[in-house]
Design a protein around this motif. Structure first.
Motif, PDB file in Angstrom:
ATOM      1  N   GLU A 119       0.843  -1.199   0.000  1.00  0.00           N
ATOM      2  CA  GLU A 119       0.000   0.000   0.000  1.00  0.00           C
ATOM      3  C   GLU A 119       0.884   1.257   0.000  1.00  0.00           C
ATOM      4  N   VAL A 120       0.683   2.111  -0.991  1.00  0.00           N
ATOM      5  CA  VAL A 120       1.541   3.293  -1.118  1.00  0.00           C
ATOM      6  C   VAL A 120       1.306   4.276   0.034  1.00  0.00           C
ATOM      7  N   ASP A 426       6.478   8.703  -8.094  1.00  0.00           N
ATOM      8  CA  ASP A 426       5.767   7.420  -8.053  1.00  0.00           C
ATOM      9  C   ASP A 426       6.486   6.473  -7.109  1.00  0.00           C
ATOM     10  N   ARG A 428       5.077   3.696  -5.822  1.00  0.00           N
ATOM     11  CA  ARG A 428       4.386   2.406  -5.725  1.00  0.00           C
ATOM     12  C   ARG A 428       5.382   1.255  -5.838  1.00  0.00           C
ATOM     13  N   GLU A 436      -5.425   0.581 -12.189  1.00  0.00           N
ATOM     14  CA  GLU A 436      -4.736   1.863 -12.169  1.00  0.00           C
ATOM     15  C   GLU A 436      -4.251   2.246 -13.556  1.00  0.00           C
ATOM     16  N   ARG A 444      -9.437   8.398  -5.994  1.00  0.00           N
ATOM     17  CA  ARG A 444     -10.020   8.105  -4.684  1.00  0.00           C
ATOM     18  C   ARG A 444     -11.041   9.174  -4.344  1.00  0.00           C
TER      19      ARG A 444
ATOM     20  N   THR B 309      -5.611  12.558   0.861  1.00  0.00           N
ATOM     21  CA  THR B 309      -4.522  11.749   0.311  1.00  0.00           C
ATOM     22  C   THR B 309      -4.456  11.973  -1.197  1.00  0.00           C
ATOM     23  N   ARG B 312      -4.136  10.193  -7.050  1.00  0.00           N
ATOM     24  CA  ARG B 312      -3.692   9.002  -7.768  1.00  0.00           C
ATOM     25  C   ARG B 312      -2.518   8.394  -7.022  1.00  0.00           C
ATOM     26  N   ASP B 313      -2.482   7.081  -7.013  1.00  0.00           N
ATOM     27  CA  ASP B 313      -1.454   6.399  -6.240  1.00  0.00           C
ATOM     28  C   ASP B 313      -0.041   6.738  -6.700  1.00  0.00           C
ATOM     29  N   TYR B 314       0.124   7.142  -7.964  1.00  0.00           N
ATOM     30  CA  TYR B 314       1.470   7.422  -8.447  1.00  0.00           C
ATOM     31  C   TYR B 314       1.855   8.892  -8.311  1.00  0.00           C
TER      32      TYR B 314
END
Lengths: 472, 438
Positions: A119-120, A426, A428, A436, A444, B309, B312-314
């Motif tokens: 989990e990032v 990034d 991750r 993704e 989110r 948060t 985007r995760d990146y």
């Protein structure tokens, strides 16, 4: 018994990893000498112009003009602040599943295998100065699942994230959540706070009866085996749920109880006194301030939000001064996040305890370091900067309560897991191509912070969509 | 039996809430003439004055400077070593129209129906919400209370947090028309529509919205024509929806468009281009930094937050904190909001993060004061410390963006507000609960 099972699981995991050709990394224990910082020890005041030497993951020396042993990197922290890594006593950050919501009591369930090490958000938390979290089961059940205390070693395996030898913990939950999920949603007790009490008492009694019968059986069985003749005793099957409940009663598991109202907090303390349960923490506990003297008398701990209130009825009569009142009454209190965003900014959440009620800066700092460590049974290892403790420290550009301060480096076991100067976009580790992609479809939902918490995650199957929006 | 139970529950809830949602502040405010002396005055629009004087007369600021003659009529407030700021404006909240979000009967921000320009947050604003005093003693003196539902949710109201009626609290009844545009991209992995279907649905919904605006323009023209010369014409039937659109079409009330992602922002910009003569601003714009130049070029102000948060995760962990600064740098007018209800008081800390990550102290203060005032068209009344404006201000012991800073005194419309709230009352009652027995 459980310890042996744990070891067995570890062995199996190891075997699988080796069998498939993965390299199992030993947990990285780092060394570093941080020089000329203001060291916020938490237990021994703030030390100006001081060095901290971490060797092989352990704080070896705190003092002035320390010399770096050969091969140990030095970091000049002049004008900067060093504090113990932030500990969050209530998180769902990287839980895969959160609620086993099909029964009001699920003590046998554990978060142990429900940890996502990729989990990032772990990295985001490190960037906010956090080093340890208590990954909790949700609050759907009166007696929920067991928690897992994790060190935020981003990039290691599930197994390697675990805080070695941390105390076992379990989630309890009182009030609206269990009565809504089970009583209202499923037509099973408890529907009321009256029912909640009886669910706890009833299961403790059953567990004690089980233990008596099981022990009698094992004794009789041993006797029968020894003699090798006569009538074998009627077996009493092993029941993991009751085993765990007995471990609670015997003090081997720390209870972390989701609760809000003063009356339900008093109720659980009565019940625990009747069964001899000690060492427990009330989580959220928005009305704990109303019964601070009783909490102090029972040695009960609390872990609260800095200022959340009014999002549901049972927190309507609460106050942002909760933490300060508890502290002034001698209750060991921590400030938790229960939210992936708040976890990134817990230093400023703690700063609000100074704003609301004039708690001293050092006491407020304890609420995100030493106190959560005590509540998780890991204060011999973390929670302050002391020689012999783990090298979990954060270097801040200024005092951690200043809104302009940034975490510059975060160390876990002396290993640097976050470095502002080398912070890629990034971060991750694992990229899921199914969910993704570039257009932000995995966006989110962030408009309401609270939609991110997971206290009731996985229960919507029972309650329909509506419940997905009512958390905590 | 079941029905009876539901009645009992509802009755109990209603009774319980009616009896208790009042904020029980018994102390009265003071009103009249005040002289605040010795403070560092942050005027926002005219720089900072060290050791200055602010005179308040009735509802208004009479004087700001350091050369005032203070007569005996004025109640003196010595603020030496303290700071004075204009009251903060939380430009996006459901304060007053949502009391407890999990209790449906206390939630008044979402009416049924997709097109509701005639719904007014003003109407449902509860002056006695427990959150009102909790918020104002933190230095947030004014909010934009916004409804949220459907495509057009209704009108958000600019409200001062002191008064006994919406009328006495309202700075501007129609602060903004709240709107959400459809999404032209898929909804994620669970969205199994084809790209063609997504495009078609988007176009259909946009057409529906445009048609609504077309009708509103037609209605407006019809009414204007009749009003100009009724002879020989039939009086048009009154239509509350269309009527409510007239002040929007005239550019008197801006349209707030809720957006988050890059593509939503671009779509919104595109849509506003085809609707001339009206005012717009964006709300949310969490990915605004990705298209900051485009937003600036379109001249759209933005209301945003920082404490979430990364979208985007990146994305880098700092992007949410940097977003306001990056947009401002591109030339976007930015206001920082709480996007919360009961914790509207946290808007200053959202701004604190923006300040620390690129926006800077001065701009962050503007993002809580003059910028939202200008965006809502109320900068003639609030948003800075200037003679002639409403006396909305507070005295603090330090930088109000810092979580440890204490807000010591608040004035709203000239009223010296009792520094009391449910949170403070509970603190006073329970800090030493058993003192009487000791």
């Amino acid at each position: 018994m459980n310890l042996r099972e744990n070891k067995m699981k570890k062995l199996i995991t190891l075997f699988i990893l080796v069998a498939f050709g993965f390299t199992v990394q030993a947990q990285e224990k780092g060394s570093v000498l941080i020089q000329n910082a203001t060291v916020i020890t938490v237990t021994n005041g703030d030390l100006e112009d001081t060095d901290v030497l971490i060797r092989d993951g352990i704080i070896e020396e705190i003092g002035k003009d320390l010399r770096a042993p050969r091969g140990v990197e030095t970091v000049d922290a002049s004008g900067k602040f060093v504090m113990p890594g932030i500990i969050d006593a209530h998180s769902h950050l990287n839980g895969v599943d959160i609620n086993e919501a099909r029964n009001p009591v699920t003590a046998e369930v554990t978060m142990e295998e429900s940890v996502d090490p990729n989990e990032v958000g772990i990295y985001h938390a490190l960037a906010g100065g956090a080093t340890t979290i208590h990954l909790m089961h949700g609050s759907a059940n009166v007696i929920g699942g067991q928690g897992e205390t994790l060190k935020l070693r981003y990039g290691v395996s599930q197994e390697e994230m675990k805080f070695e030898d941390a105390s076992r913990t379990i989630k309890f939950a009182l009030g609206e959540n269990p009565t809504r999920v089970h009583g209202q949603g499923n037509g099973v007790q408890p529907r009321t706070r009256m029912g909640v009490e009886q669910v706890v008492r009833g299961h403790f009694d059953e567990a004690l009866d089980y233990k008596r019968k099981r022990e009698a059986y094992l004794e009789a069985k041993a006797e029968f085996d020894r003699r090798g003749r006569g009538t074998p005793p009627v077996p009493v099957a092993k029941n993991l749920r009751y085993e765990v409940l007995n471990d609670i009663i015997e003090g081997e598991i720390l209870v972390h109880c989701h609760s809000y109202r003063a009356d339900e907090i008093l109720m659980l303390m009565r019940v625990f006194n009747d069964y001899g349960v000690e060492n427990y923490t009330f989580q959220h506990a928005n009305e704990a301030f109303k019964v601070a003297p009783e909490l102090a008398k029972n040695g009960a701990h609390t872990s609260v939000f800095s200022d959340w209130w009014a999002y549901k009825f049972e927190v309507y009569y609460s106050t942002a001064y909760n933490a300060s009142i508890l502290n002034a009454n001698g209750v060991v209190n921590s400030i938790n996040s229960d939210n992936d965003q708040l976890l990134r900014t817990l230093n400023h959440e703690a700063a609000k305890v100074v704003r609301y009620g004039n708690t001293s800066v050092n006491d407020a700092l304890k609420m995100i370091t030493l106190h959560p460590a005590i509540q998780l049974g890991i204060d011999d290892r973390v929670g302050s900067i002391e020689e012999g403790k783990d090298g979990d420290v954060v270097i801040w550009s200024g005092h951690p309560f200043d809104i302009y301060s940034k975490a510059e480096m975060t160390f876990v076991d002396g290993t640097k897991y976050f470095d502002l100067a080398n912070d890629a976009d990034d971060m991750r580790i694992h990229i899921n191509p199914g969910t993704e992609f570039e257009d932000g479809s995995n966006f989110r939902r962030i408009v309401d912070n609270r939609e991110e918490d997971a206290c009731l995650q996985d229960t919507f199957i029972l309650l329909g969509e509506q419940s997905a929006h009512n958390h905590n | 039996m079941k029905k009876l139970n539901i009645f009992v529950v509802i009755a109990a809830l209603l009774f319980g809430l009616n009896a208790t949602t009042e904020a029980q502040i018994t102390e009265k405010p003071e009103f009249g003439k005040f002289a605040i002396t010795g403070a560092t005055i942050h005027t926002v629009t005219n720089g900072t004055i060290e050791g200055g004087v602010i005179l308040i007369d009735g509802n208004e600021i009479e004087y700001v400077g350091n050369n005032a003659k203070i007569t005996n009529e004025y109640t003196r407030i010595d603020a030496s070593g303290k700071h004075v700021y204009p009251g903060f404006i939380d430009g996006w909240t459901s304060l007053g129209i949502v009391e407890i979000s999990a209790v449906a009967v206390t939630v008044d921000n979402a009416e049924l129906g997709d097109f509701n320009p005639h719904m007014y947050a003003f109407t449902a604003f509860n002056p006695h919400s427990a959150s009102v005093p909790v918020t104002r003693v933190s230095g947030v003196t004014t909010v934009l209370s916004a409804p949220s539902s459907g495509i057009i949710a209704g009108k958000a109201a600019v409200m001062d947090l002191w008064g006994y009626s919406p009328d006495s609290m309202s700075v501007k009844k129609s602060g903004a028309l709240v709107m959400e545009l459809p999404s032209s991209t898929g909804g994620g992995w669970w969205d199994d529509r084809s790209e063609k279907e997504i495009k078609e649905e988007y176009q259909q919904e946009i057409d529906e919205i445009n048609e609504f605006f077309e009708k509103a323009r037609f209605y407006d023209r019809m009414v204007k024509a009749y009003e100009a010369d009724p002879s020989g014409k039939t009086k048009p039937d009154f239509d509350p929806r269309m009527e409510a659109m007239r002040e929007v079409l005239a550019g008197e009330v801006p349209i707030a468009i809720e957006v988050s992602r890059e593509q939503e922002i671009l779509d919104a910009i595109e849509w506003t281009k085809s609707h001339e003569g009206m005012e717009f601003f964006l709300v949310g714009a969490e990915e605004g930094w990705r298209v900051a130049e485009e937003i600036a070029e379109a001249g759209l102000p933005v209301l945003t937050t920082t404490l979430y948060t990364p979208s985007r995760d990146y994305d880098n962990y700092q992007r949410p904190y940097q977003n306001p600064g990056l947009m401002a740098e591109a030339g976007v007018k930015v206001a920082i909001v709480s996007d919360d209800t009961e914790n509207s008081r946290n808007a200053p800390f959202e701004a604190g993060y923006a300040a620390a990550y690129g926006l800077g102290q001065e701009e962050a203060i503007k993002a809580l004061t003059i910028n939202p005032a200008e965006i809502f068209g109320v900068d003639d009344k609030i948003g800075s410390l200037e003679a002639g404006k409403q006396a909305n201000l507070f005295i603090s012991d330090g930088n109000p963006l810092q979580p440890m800073t204490k807000i010591e005194q608040v004035f709203i419309k000239g009223y010296k507000i009792p520094m009391d709230s449910r949170h403070i009352q509970l603190y006073e009652e329970f800090l030493d609960r058993d003192a009487v027995n000791k």
